[in-house]
Motif scaffolding. Sequence first.
Motif, PDB file in Angstrom:
ATOM      1  N   LEU A 120     -26.068  -2.597 -30.548  1.00 24.46           N
ATOM      2  CA  LEU A 120     -26.781  -1.345 -30.772  1.00 24.46           C
ATOM      3  C   LEU A 120     -28.130  -1.667 -31.387  1.00 24.46           C
ATOM      4  O   LEU A 120     -28.200  -2.223 -32.482  1.00 24.46           O
ATOM      5  N   GLU A 121     -29.178  -1.335 -30.652  1.00 28.86           N
ATOM      6  CA  GLU A 121     -30.542  -1.611 -31.115  1.00 28.86           C
ATOM      7  C   GLU A 121     -31.182  -0.309 -31.572  1.00 28.86           C
ATOM      8  O   GLU A 121     -31.402   0.595 -30.769  1.00 28.86           O
ATOM      9  N   GLY A 122     -31.477  -0.225 -32.878  1.00 28.10           N
ATOM     10  CA  GLY A 122     -32.098   0.967 -33.448  1.00 28.10           C
ATOM     11  C   GLY A 122     -33.616   0.870 -33.414  1.00 28.10           C
ATOM     12  O   GLY A 122     -34.184  -0.199 -33.650  1.00 28.10           O
ATOM     13  N   GLU A 138     -32.042   0.946 -38.495  1.00 27.27           N
ATOM     14  CA  GLU A 138     -30.729   0.443 -38.907  1.00 27.27           C
ATOM     15  C   GLU A 138     -29.761   1.602 -39.155  1.00 27.27           C
ATOM     16  O   GLU A 138     -28.600   1.547 -38.752  1.00 27.27           O
ATOM     17  N   ARG A 139     -30.236   2.652 -39.834  1.00 24.78           N
ATOM     18  CA  ARG A 139     -29.367   3.817 -40.076  1.00 24.78           C
ATOM     19  C   ARG A 139     -28.932   4.461 -38.759  1.00 24.78           C
ATOM     20  O   ARG A 139     -27.776   4.871 -38.612  1.00 24.78           O
ATOM     21  N   ARG A 140     -29.835   4.527 -37.802  1.00 22.66           N
ATOM     22  CA  ARG A 140     -29.492   5.110 -36.494  1.00 22.66           C
ATOM     23  C   ARG A 140     -28.449   4.261 -35.778  1.00 22.66           C
ATOM     24  O   ARG A 140     -27.475   4.786 -35.236  1.00 22.66           O
ATOM     25  N   ALA A 141     -28.639   2.948 -35.771  1.00 19.49           N
ATOM     26  CA  ALA A 141     -27.676   2.057 -35.112  1.00 19.49           C
ATOM     27  C   ALA A 141     -26.319   2.139 -35.801  1.00 19.49           C
ATOM     28  O   ALA A 141     -25.269   2.189 -35.136  1.00 19.49           O
ATOM     29  N   LYS A 142     -26.312   2.182 -37.131  1.00 19.34           N
ATOM     30  CA  LYS A 142     -25.051   2.276 -37.882  1.00 19.34           C
ATOM     31  C   LYS A 142     -24.365   3.627 -37.638  1.00 19.34           C
ATOM     32  O   LYS A 142     -23.134   3.710 -37.601  1.00 19.34           O
ATOM     33  N   SER A 143     -25.140   4.677 -37.473  1.00 18.96           N
ATOM     34  CA  SER A 143     -24.590   5.992 -37.183  1.00 18.96           C
ATOM     35  C   SER A 143     -23.842   5.979 -35.843  1.00 18.96           C
ATOM     36  O   SER A 143     -22.732   6.497 -35.722  1.00 18.96           O
TER      37      SER A 143
END
Length: 189
Positions: A120-122, A138-143
């Motif tokens: 997943l690349e944010g 990073e927050r978007r990819a972790k979400s």
Amino acid sequence: MIRTYSKFLTLLVAMGVMAGCSSTATQDEGYGSDVSAVDQEGGSEVYGGEGSDGVSSSTMTDDERAAQAEQSAQREQASMRKVTTFYFDFDTSEIKPEARDVLIAHAQYLSNNPSARARLEGHGDERGTKEYNLALGERRAKSVERFLVVNGASRDQIETISYGEEKPATMGSGESAYAQNRRVELIYQ
């Protein structure tokens, strides 16, 4: 007298035309077509005619119907998995409602294929500092990762990385370009 004769002749011609347009062909005589819309038992037939090997819904078993429904569901999920880019609103890592069904299809694929891996690349747009955009990516990819895990994927199958504003999908400084750059890309490895 001529008027009565004229009416009678007109009526006779009209009846002749109607008789000529009607048909008395039977099912056996056919109309040159090999397609039957409905069989006599009430089930629909996909392909029919003489010597037909058509599929009739009245002859399908419950297992065959279930298998056909499963194949249809698998094709739909495969089609949804072709979508691998998920967009975000400005300054948020909240997954949009329209992305949820597609992400569920990806989660189910990962759950059913334990050897599959995804990265997943944010990404973020160019507004804000480089450090802020890296953290937002990073927050978007972790979400997205959390959503996949909650829906059946294993955390071990997923790698997250943030590029912040470093790899824009679209160059430019307008809202249209910004919207294309606020994303997470799911890449199967």
